[in-house]
Design an enzyme around this catalytic site. Sequence first.
Site, PDB file in Angstrom:
ATOM      1  CE1 TYR A 152      34.446 -58.145  31.465  1.00 19.58           C
ATOM      2  CE2 TYR A 152      35.862 -59.558  30.135  1.00 19.58           C
ATOM      3  CZ  TYR A 152      35.402 -59.159  31.369  1.00 19.58           C
ATOM      4  OH  TYR A 152      35.883 -59.742  32.513  1.00 19.58           O
ATOM      5  CD  GLU A 159      39.489 -50.411  28.761  1.00 20.13           C
ATOM      6  OE1 GLU A 159      40.483 -50.882  28.171  1.00 20.13           O
ATOM      7  OE2 GLU A 159      38.783 -51.070  29.535  1.00 20.13           O
TER       8      GLU A 159
END
Length: 231
Positions: A152, A159
Amino acid sequence: MAGAKKALSGFSKVYLALYNLVQTLGWSYILYNLILHYVDSSSTGSLWEKEKLFLNIFQNGAVLEIVHASVGLVSSNIILTTFQVFSRVMVVIGVLQATPYTYAVASPGFPLAILAWSITEIIRYFYYFANIVGFVPYIVVWLRYTTFIILYPIGVTGELLCFYAAVMYASANPTAWSYALPNSMNFTFSYLYLLIIVMVAYIPLFPQLYLHMFAQRRKMLNPSSATKKIN
């Protein structure tokens, strides 16, 4: 009436099983393309060219998960699901496809994001599929509620690096994907501000998602837990 409800439940299970299996296979192919791009010395073309079609299909297909949560097909938290899906769709559509190759696609965040996404999704979708068919090996449960600890943060880093590259592009090109006043519709839209807003939204929302997964990990990997739900 009870028969119709039972039939609907059966149809829902088949649909969800197929959806999760197809997503597992799709993300497996995306990971295969990523690995091949870097280990095959004879590989030609950019990573984006190899992954673009499949990312559009399988990442944007995750929008259905918001629908699943909305109509009660799954018990996922709709707010966290919407954020997770929207942020990735925004990366694919609103960042990678919306900026020239020399920006987001060329960013080191792109392969980072693809690596984290693909491994996470292969495990997650296969876990869901295994639950639906009624056979979940412990190793799958352990991977589902352990690998996120590393994947994550890697995915979010990737991102945000892609978003940062898009911000650089939008700053250098203020009119890109924007609609300024004055105009006949008396409406304004700033691509740059949208990117910044989404990036800022990571600050309150990502910790919630991350801590939610830790809570689920404690519940699912605790041998004394009497009830284990899919999340």
